[in-house]
Design an enzyme around this catalytic site. Sequence first.
Site, PDB file in Angstrom:
ATOM      1  CB  CYS A 255      -6.700   4.397  -4.584  1.00 13.28           C
ATOM      2  SG  CYS A 255      -7.392   5.900  -4.906  1.00 13.28           S
TER       3      CYS A 255
ATOM      4  CD  GLU B 288      -8.203  10.354   0.788  1.00 12.68           C
ATOM      5  OE1 GLU B 288      -8.570   9.189   0.258  1.00 12.68           O
ATOM      6  OE2 GLU B 288      -9.147  11.386   0.755  1.00 12.68           O
TER       7      GLU B 288
ATOM      8  N   GLY C 293      10.389   1.847   7.296  1.00 11.20           N
ATOM      9  CA  GLY C 293      10.535   2.270   8.500  1.00 11.20           C
ATOM     10  C   GLY C 293      11.038   3.726   9.260  1.00 11.20           C
ATOM     11  CB  VAL C 294      13.042   6.706   6.681  1.00 10.57           C
ATOM     12  CG1 VAL C 294      13.239   8.086   6.762  1.00 10.57           C
ATOM     13  CG2 VAL C 294      14.075   5.694   7.220  1.00 10.57           C
ATOM     14  N   GLY C 295       9.423   6.028   7.190  1.00 12.98           N
ATOM     15  CA  GLY C 295       8.564   7.039   6.612  1.00 12.98           C
ATOM     16  C   GLY C 295       6.959   6.743   8.392  1.00 12.98           C
TER      17      GLY C 295
ATOM     18  CE  LYS D  87       8.574   7.059   3.679  1.00  4.39           C
ATOM     19  NZ  LYS D  87       8.461   6.102   1.776  1.00  4.39           N
TER      20      LYS D  87
ATOM     21  CD  GLU E  52      -6.161  -1.085  -3.448  1.00  2.00           C
ATOM     22  OE1 GLU E  52      -5.373  -1.725  -3.170  1.00  2.00           O
ATOM     23  OE2 GLU E  52      -6.507   0.145  -4.001  1.00  2.00           O
TER      24      GLU E  52
HETATM   25  P1  NAD Z   1       2.112   1.379   0.609  1.00  3.95           P
HETATM   26  O1  NAD Z   1       0.355   1.306   1.434  1.00  3.95           O
HETATM   27  O2  NAD Z   1       2.847  -0.274  -0.233  1.00  3.95           O
HETATM   28  O3  NAD Z   1       2.805   2.575   0.879  1.00  3.95           O
HETATM   29  C1  NAD Z   1       2.574   3.842  -0.007  1.00  3.95           C
HETATM   30  C2  NAD Z   1       3.379   4.634   1.139  1.00  3.95           C
HETATM   31  O4  NAD Z   1       3.622   4.043   2.454  1.00  3.95           O
HETATM   32  C3  NAD Z   1       4.978   4.449   1.275  1.00  3.95           C
HETATM   33  O5  NAD Z   1       5.453   5.822   1.321  1.00  3.95           O
HETATM   34  C4  NAD Z   1       5.418   3.373   1.717  1.00  3.95           C
HETATM   35  O6  NAD Z   1       7.032   3.432   2.026  1.00  3.95           O
HETATM   36  C5  NAD Z   1       4.831   4.131   2.984  1.00  3.95           C
HETATM   37  N1  NAD Z   1       5.158   3.367   4.271  1.00  3.95           N
HETATM   38  C6  NAD Z   1       5.246   1.620   3.676  1.00  3.95           C
HETATM   39  N2  NAD Z   1       4.844   1.366   4.960  1.00  3.95           N
HETATM   40  C7  NAD Z   1       4.947   2.023   6.118  1.00  3.95           C
HETATM   41  C8  NAD Z   1       4.578   2.204   7.982  1.00  3.95           C
HETATM   42  N3  NAD Z   1       4.569   1.175   8.164  1.00  3.95           N
HETATM   43  N4  NAD Z   1       4.402   2.972   7.916  1.00  3.95           N
HETATM   44  C9  NAD Z   1       4.490   4.635   7.521  1.00  3.95           C
HETATM   45  N5  NAD Z   1       5.087   4.082   6.252  1.00  3.95           N
HETATM   46  C10 NAD Z   1       5.140   3.312   5.308  1.00  3.95           C
HETATM   47  O7  NAD Z   1       0.852   1.734  -1.037  1.00  3.95           O
HETATM   48  P2  NAD Z   1       1.940   1.508  -2.687  1.00  3.95           P
HETATM   49  O8  NAD Z   1       1.853   0.110  -2.728  1.00  3.95           O
HETATM   50  O9  NAD Z   1       2.487   2.621  -2.519  1.00  3.95           O
HETATM   51  O10 NAD Z   1       0.379   2.508  -3.254  1.00  3.95           O
HETATM   52  C11 NAD Z   1      -0.921   1.800  -3.483  1.00  3.95           C
HETATM   53  C12 NAD Z   1      -1.314   1.357  -3.225  1.00  3.95           C
HETATM   54  O11 NAD Z   1      -1.938   3.223  -2.663  1.00  3.95           O
HETATM   55  C13 NAD Z   1      -3.163   1.296  -3.024  1.00  3.95           C
HETATM   56  O12 NAD Z   1      -3.712   0.444  -1.910  1.00  3.95           O
HETATM   57  C14 NAD Z   1      -3.996   1.938  -3.245  1.00  3.95           C
HETATM   58  O13 NAD Z   1      -5.458   1.829  -3.134  1.00  3.95           O
HETATM   59  C15 NAD Z   1      -3.686   2.988  -2.316  1.00  3.95           C
HETATM   60  N6  NAD Z   1      -3.747   4.836  -2.777  1.00  3.95           N
HETATM   61  C16 NAD Z   1      -5.354   5.090  -2.540  1.00  3.95           C
HETATM   62  C17 NAD Z   1      -5.332   6.158  -2.763  1.00  3.95           C
HETATM   63  C18 NAD Z   1      -6.740   6.982  -2.283  1.00  3.95           C
HETATM   64  O14 NAD Z   1      -6.712   8.300  -2.342  1.00  3.95           O
HETATM   65  N7  NAD Z   1      -7.630   6.739  -1.605  1.00  3.95           N
HETATM   66  C19 NAD Z   1      -4.688   6.897  -4.105  1.00  3.95           C
HETATM   67  C20 NAD Z   1      -3.959   6.051  -4.492  1.00  3.95           C
HETATM   68  C21 NAD Z   1      -3.078   4.495  -3.809  1.00  3.95           C
END
Ligand code: NAD
Length: 488
Positions: free
Chosen positions: A293, A259, A219-221, A183, A392
Site C-alpha cells: 500500500c 488503513e 459478507g461474513v467480515g 477475519k 491505486e
Molecule cells: P479489500 O478491501 O478487497 O479486502 C480487504 C479485506 O476486507 C478482506 O478480508 C475482505 O474479505 C474484506 N472485505 C471485503 N468487503 C468487505 C465488506 N464490505 N465489509 C467488511 N470486510 C470486507 O482489499 P484487498 O484487495 O484484500 O487488499 C488490497 C488493498 O489493501 C489495497 O487497496 C491496499 O492498498 C490495501 N492495503 C492497505 C494497507 C495499509 O496499511 N494502509 C496495507 C496493506 C494493504
Amino acid sequence: MPLLGDRESRLLIDGKLVAGSGGTFATVNPATEEVLGVAADATPDDMDQAIGAARRAFDETDWSTNVELRVRGIRQLQQAMRDHAEELRELTISEVGAPRMLTSAAQLEGPISDLSFCADTAESYQWRTDLGIASPMGMKTRRTIAREAIGVVGAITPWNFPHQINLAKLGPALAAGNTIVLKPAPDTPWAAAVLGELIVEHTDIPAGVVNIVTSSDHGVGALLSRDPRVDMVSFTGSTNTGRAVMADGAATLKKVFLELGGKSAFLVLDDADLGGACSMAAFTASMHAGQGCAITTRLVVPRAKYDEAVEAAAGTMAGLKPGDPTNPGTICGPVISALQRDRIQGYLDSAIAEGGRFACGGGSPADRDKGFFIEPTVIAGLDNDAKVAREEIFGPVLTVIAHDGDDDAVRIANDSPYGLSGTVFSGDDARAQGIADRLRVGTVNVNGGVWYSADMPFGGYKQSGIGREMGLAGFEEYLETKAIATLA
Ligand code: NAD
C-alpha cells in the site's frame, strides 16, 4: 506437530479449532496455480459464535486487567512462531507468492519480532495517571486518568502482507487487553489459520480471547462492522471497502480504524543523484510485484531530466523479471490472483489509451504459462491527471511524471486523494527535509531512510485511512480513556 498437517485449516472459535459450517474453500499458489489445500469456510452463524465468544471472554474473564497473562500469551505466540519459522516461511511463499527474500523482513520475521514491542509496551505502560488534587467548582477532588481496553475488536485484513497486518492488529489489541475476532482475506486464509493452531497448542491465551474466522464470503467480515457486540473494527484493505466498513459501523457508532490504499510519490529534486534515485524507485515499485500500500508508484522528476529518468528507471526494471518466489534472488513474484492480474492489465491498457507509452514491460511475461505474473512496467508520457497516476494499481507499475521545480513537485505529490507515504531525494538533506515537511502523508523516506519499524507509527492522511498502526500510537488506538474524580 507440523502446521496444517492434513492441508485443511480450521476456524478458531472459543478456544477450539472447528470446521466451518459452510464447508471448505481452496487456497491457491499464485505462482503455480496449484491448489495448496483448503480452509474452513465460515458462515454468518460461525461469525455470530466467534463474536459471542470474544464478548464473553472480555466481559467474564480477567483478560482485560491481567497484564502478566497477556504479556505471557504474546511472548508464547512469538516463540511458537519462531519455532515454526521454516514452515511459516514456505507457507508464506506458496500461499502469498511472497519472494523468499522478503520473508526475512516484513513478510514474516519482521512482524514476529515486532511482537516484542507489544509485550514490552504492555509491561511498561502507565495504565493510570494521577493528575493530583484540584478544586473544580470549589470541590476538592483527586483526579485520575485510567486507560483501559476498548472491548471486542473485529480485525479485517488483506492478503498482501498477511503476517505483518494480522500481527500488527493482534499484537497491540491483545497487549491493550481486548479480545478479538480476526477475519483474514479469502486469498490467504492459511496465514491467519496457523495462528489459531499455534495459540491453541502453545499459549495460555484463554478461550474466546482470539477467534479466527476464515471465509470465502466477504459478507461474513461485514458482520463485524455491524454487530453491536463489537466495540471497534480495525480494518486494512482498499479505500472502497474501508468506506463500506465505516458506513456499516455508523449504526452502532463503533470505533473504526482504517488503513487503506495509497498512490504515493517519489520526488527527485534537481540536485539529486538522478540515476540512483530512479533505480531505487524502480526497485521499490517491483518488490512483491508492487503489492504494497505504501509503495511509491509515481516517480516525479525534473522536466529537463525526464528522458534520462525514464531510461534509468526502465533500465533497472527491465532487469527485474518476474520470477519464481521460491528463488532467493527473486524480487518480483506473482500477483495474488487472475483477477488482480487482469485488473492491472486494464490499467496498463488505459495508459496507452490516454497517450502514454511503456518504457519497459506492459503486460504478462511471454515465458510463463502458469501463475499470475505481470512484468515490471515503466509508464512514460503522462501527467498527474492520468488514471494510472490517480488510482491505486497494486501491481509492479511506475508512472514517471515531470515537475517544474520544488513547489511543483510538492503540488503533484499532494494532488491525490490518498496520503499514505512519500519519498524525497535531494543532494541536500535540509532541502529534502523541507519538502518532506510539506507532504500530506503519514510516512516519508528522506534520502533512503526507512520508516518501517515496530516503534514507528504507520498510517495515512486523507483517503488513506484514519488512525495509526504500530508504535505507541498504534497501541493506544486500542484503548479507551476514563477520567475518575474522587472527592478528596
Ligand atoms: P479489500 O478491501 O478487497 O479486502 C480487504 C479485506 O476486507 C478482506 O478480508 C475482505 O474479505 C474484506 N472485505 C471485503 N468487503 C468487505 C465488506 N464490505 N465489509 C467488511 N470486510 C470486507 O482489499 P484487498 O484487495 O484484500 O487488499 C488490497 C488493498 O489493501 C489495497 O487497496 C491496499 O492498498 C490495501 N492495503 C492497505 C494497507 C495499509 O496499511 N494502509 C496495507 C496493506 C494493504
